[in-house]
Motif scaffolding. Sequence first.
Motif, PDB file in Angstrom:
ATOM      1  N   PHE A 154       0.845  -1.203   0.000  1.00  0.00           N
ATOM      2  CA  PHE A 154       0.000   0.000   0.000  1.00  0.00           C
ATOM      3  C   PHE A 154       0.879   1.251   0.000  1.00  0.00           C
ATOM      4  CE2 PHE A 154      -2.824  -3.277   1.497  1.00  0.00           C
ATOM      5  CZ  PHE A 154      -4.008  -2.975   0.843  1.00  0.00           C
ATOM      6  N   GLN A 155       1.875   1.217  -0.856  1.00  0.00           N
ATOM      7  CA  GLN A 155       2.830   2.324  -0.926  1.00  0.00           C
ATOM      8  C   GLN A 155       2.130   3.649  -1.197  1.00  0.00           C
ATOM      9  OE1 GLN A 155       6.602   3.697  -3.702  1.00  0.00           O
ATOM     10  NE2 GLN A 155       6.049   1.545  -3.662  1.00  0.00           N
ATOM     11  N   HIS A 156       1.083   3.620  -2.006  1.00  0.00           N
ATOM     12  CA  HIS A 156       0.404   4.874  -2.360  1.00  0.00           C
ATOM     13  C   HIS A 156      -0.265   5.520  -1.147  1.00  0.00           C
ATOM     14  CE1 HIS A 156      -2.913   2.025  -2.387  1.00  0.00           C
ATOM     15  NE2 HIS A 156      -3.767   3.039  -2.406  1.00  0.00           N
TER      16      HIS A 156
ATOM     17  N   HIS B  50      11.881   5.742  -3.556  1.00  0.00           N
ATOM     18  CA  HIS B  50      11.721   5.204  -2.202  1.00  0.00           C
ATOM     19  C   HIS B  50      12.778   4.165  -1.834  1.00  0.00           C
ATOM     20  CE1 HIS B  50       9.574   2.085  -4.515  1.00  0.00           C
ATOM     21  NE2 HIS B  50       9.836   1.280  -3.501  1.00  0.00           N
ATOM     22  N   LYS B  51      13.604   3.746  -2.799  1.00  0.00           N
ATOM     23  CA  LYS B  51      14.694   2.822  -2.480  1.00  0.00           C
ATOM     24  C   LYS B  51      15.853   3.526  -1.780  1.00  0.00           C
ATOM     25  CE  LYS B  51      12.760  -0.832  -4.360  1.00  0.00           C
ATOM     26  NZ  LYS B  51      12.304  -1.987  -3.556  1.00  0.00           N
TER      27      LYS B  51
ATOM     28  N   THR C  74      16.129   0.812   1.629  1.00  0.00           N
ATOM     29  CA  THR C  74      14.754   1.086   1.223  1.00  0.00           C
ATOM     30  C   THR C  74      13.894   1.720   2.323  1.00  0.00           C
ATOM     31  OG1 THR C  74      12.774   0.067   0.299  1.00  0.00           O
ATOM     32  CG2 THR C  74      14.040  -1.250   1.849  1.00  0.00           C
ATOM     33  N   LEU C  75      13.012   2.615   1.904  1.00  0.00           N
ATOM     34  CA  LEU C  75      12.098   3.283   2.832  1.00  0.00           C
ATOM     35  C   LEU C  75      10.717   2.634   2.844  1.00  0.00           C
ATOM     36  CD1 LEU C  75      12.994   7.002   2.011  1.00  0.00           C
ATOM     37  CD2 LEU C  75      13.848   5.588   3.892  1.00  0.00           C
ATOM     38  N   PHE C  76      10.476   1.723   1.892  1.00  0.00           N
ATOM     39  CA  PHE C  76       9.176   1.060   1.850  1.00  0.00           C
ATOM     40  C   PHE C  76       9.303  -0.254   1.086  1.00  0.00           C
ATOM     41  CE2 PHE C  76       4.926  -0.039   0.645  1.00  0.00           C
ATOM     42  CZ  PHE C  76       4.155   0.394   1.714  1.00  0.00           C
ATOM     43  N   GLU C  77       8.693  -1.300   1.620  1.00  0.00           N
ATOM     44  CA  GLU C  77       8.643  -2.596   0.940  1.00  0.00           C
ATOM     45  C   GLU C  77       7.317  -3.276   1.238  1.00  0.00           C
ATOM     46  OE1 GLU C  77      10.714  -3.954  -1.206  1.00  0.00           O
ATOM     47  OE2 GLU C  77      12.201  -2.350  -1.044  1.00  0.00           O
ATOM     48  N   GLY C  78       6.876  -4.101   0.298  1.00  0.00           N
ATOM     49  CA  GLY C  78       5.696  -4.913   0.521  1.00  0.00           C
ATOM     50  C   GLY C  78       6.032  -6.263   1.122  1.00  0.00           C
ATOM     51  N   GLY C  79       7.309  -6.640   1.056  1.00  0.00           N
ATOM     52  CA  GLY C  79       7.792  -7.877   1.664  1.00  0.00           C
ATOM     53  C   GLY C  79       9.063  -7.577   2.429  1.00  0.00           C
TER      54      GLY C  79
ATOM     55  N   ASP D 144      15.585  -0.055   9.054  1.00  0.00           N
ATOM     56  CA  ASP D 144      14.768  -0.600  10.146  1.00  0.00           C
ATOM     57  C   ASP D 144      13.286  -0.264  10.035  1.00  0.00           C
ATOM     58  OD1 ASP D 144      14.832   2.099  10.739  1.00  0.00           O
ATOM     59  OD2 ASP D 144      15.303   1.825  12.874  1.00  0.00           O
ATOM     60  N   ILE D 145      12.766  -0.158   8.815  1.00  0.00           N
ATOM     61  CA  ILE D 145      11.328   0.069   8.664  1.00  0.00           C
ATOM     62  C   ILE D 145      10.584  -1.167   9.187  1.00  0.00           C
ATOM     63  CG2 ILE D 145      11.574   1.686   6.751  1.00  0.00           C
ATOM     64  CD1 ILE D 145      10.986  -0.564   4.820  1.00  0.00           C
ATOM     65  N   ALA D 146       9.326  -0.979   9.545  1.00  0.00           N
ATOM     66  CA  ALA D 146       8.583  -2.022  10.254  1.00  0.00           C
ATOM     67  C   ALA D 146       8.559  -3.358   9.515  1.00  0.00           C
ATOM     68  CB  ALA D 146       7.158  -1.538  10.519  1.00  0.00           C
ATOM     69  N   VAL D 147       8.308  -3.336   8.213  1.00  0.00           N
ATOM     70  CA  VAL D 147       8.207  -4.599   7.479  1.00  0.00           C
ATOM     71  C   VAL D 147       9.525  -5.350   7.494  1.00  0.00           C
ATOM     72  CG1 VAL D 147       8.742  -3.592   5.212  1.00  0.00           C
ATOM     73  CG2 VAL D 147       7.349  -5.669   5.355  1.00  0.00           C
ATOM     74  N   ASN D 148      10.645  -4.632   7.447  1.00  0.00           N
ATOM     75  CA  ASN D 148      11.947  -5.294   7.471  1.00  0.00           C
ATOM     76  C   ASN D 148      12.225  -5.954   8.808  1.00  0.00           C
ATOM     77  OD1 ASN D 148      12.403  -4.477   4.867  1.00  0.00           O
ATOM     78  ND2 ASN D 148      13.827  -2.832   5.384  1.00  0.00           N
ATOM     79  N   LYS D 149      11.670  -5.404   9.878  1.00  0.00           N
ATOM     80  CA  LYS D 149      11.918  -5.951  11.212  1.00  0.00           C
ATOM     81  C   LYS D 149      11.216  -7.302  11.417  1.00  0.00           C
ATOM     82  CE  LYS D 149      14.034  -4.175  14.024  1.00  0.00           C
ATOM     83  NZ  LYS D 149      13.889  -3.006  14.900  1.00  0.00           N
ATOM     84  N   GLU D 150      10.462  -7.733  10.428  1.00  0.00           N
ATOM     85  CA  GLU D 150       9.900  -9.082  10.496  1.00  0.00           C
ATOM     86  C   GLU D 150      10.979 -10.139  10.279  1.00  0.00           C
ATOM     87  OE1 GLU D 150       6.349  -9.683   8.135  1.00  0.00           O
ATOM     88  OE2 GLU D 150       5.622  -7.656   8.533  1.00  0.00           O
TER      89      GLU D 150
END
Length: 383
Positions: free
Chosen positions: A112-114, A207-208, A283-288, A308-314
């Motif tokens: 939901f990058q948009h 955003h990369k 990257t500042l945003f990822e879907g995975g 350390d964006i939230a999705v990466n911390k998975e």
Amino acid sequence: MIKVALMPQFFGWAGGLEFLRNISIGLHSVADKYDLRLVIALNHDFLNSPLYEIFTDYFQQITFSRDIIYYDAVTTDLAVRLQENSVSVVVAVNGDLGATFPVPWISYIPDFQHKYFHHLFTEHECFSRETAFAARLRDCKAMLVNAQAVKQDLQIFYPWINSKRIFVLPFLPILQPSWLDIEPTNAQRKYQLPKRYFIVCNQFWVHKDHSTAFRALAALKDTNVHLLCTGTLEDYRNSLYQQELKTLLDELKITERVHFLGHIPKLDQISLLKGAQALVQPTLFEGGAGGGATYDAVAVGVPVLLSDIAVNKEISIPHVQFFVAGDARHLAVLMEQLLRCPCSRLARSELLQQMHENQQRLGGALYKSIKYTLDVYAQLNEG
């Protein structure tokens, strides 16, 4: 037998086709267990597109057999071709086949990058993504996403959606065994590159955040270390972005130490990745989690320096270190540490064992979504 079709037409970027390749590998790993057969449905227009070359590059590395069928359009003969070939279900459709499509299908939403970076999209693009996602959520019986963060977004933006029909694929890097035999020096010689370098494997989208990696390189005490950048050089949303980055390199006085390689063959990318001090993923945003580059790096045992964006911390595995997103100084500190004390890398046997376990887990997660979907359709037909 359950015949599972994949549709590359709906994945119009290199990372999307890699995602599809990994799905095919996961399905094949459990094919005997669940009596599955893989089918690739190719649109004739896709065969004439630049992406077809990328598709063949990625899929030619896969040695197992699969059926291939051809169709003209979703709105004309796709359903007929699928039914003629007894396809049971279509998996990971990054689009909308419609609520009345006669063959069961599982949808896919990348991110939901948009919603978070709407300034990187036009107003029309935001509306297009919004209506497209809403339509496929309305029409599909099940959906795949690449991270818990995406499922959480779904539940925030569409709180009425039944969360039971959203299936999360966990972070499971898939190794191609042939990658283990690739020598890093081959591609280094081919592209006339230095031996000591970090690498960024991302398309040049804003955003990369390549600029953070560039600033970190400039801050290193060791001025003999270089940075390689692979991936398509254009961002259609900002035609000036590439020039802006080159101007930054000039200002930082590191132009000679940064190498823009563009989109290169997959095996060359893996070769260079294996020879790197680490993958840098700012990257500042990822879907995975981590994006496709992190999947590849972990698969071949290369250290990763990850925002350390939230999705990466998975991701929670050894040799993946986090830095504050956008913080070049923090990234530079981690790069310096790796240069001083390189990480020991997993042995071949350990990487192969990791590959086997990940394939099985991915295949199991995919089968769970397939079984759910087929059960739902069966109940509807009974009703």
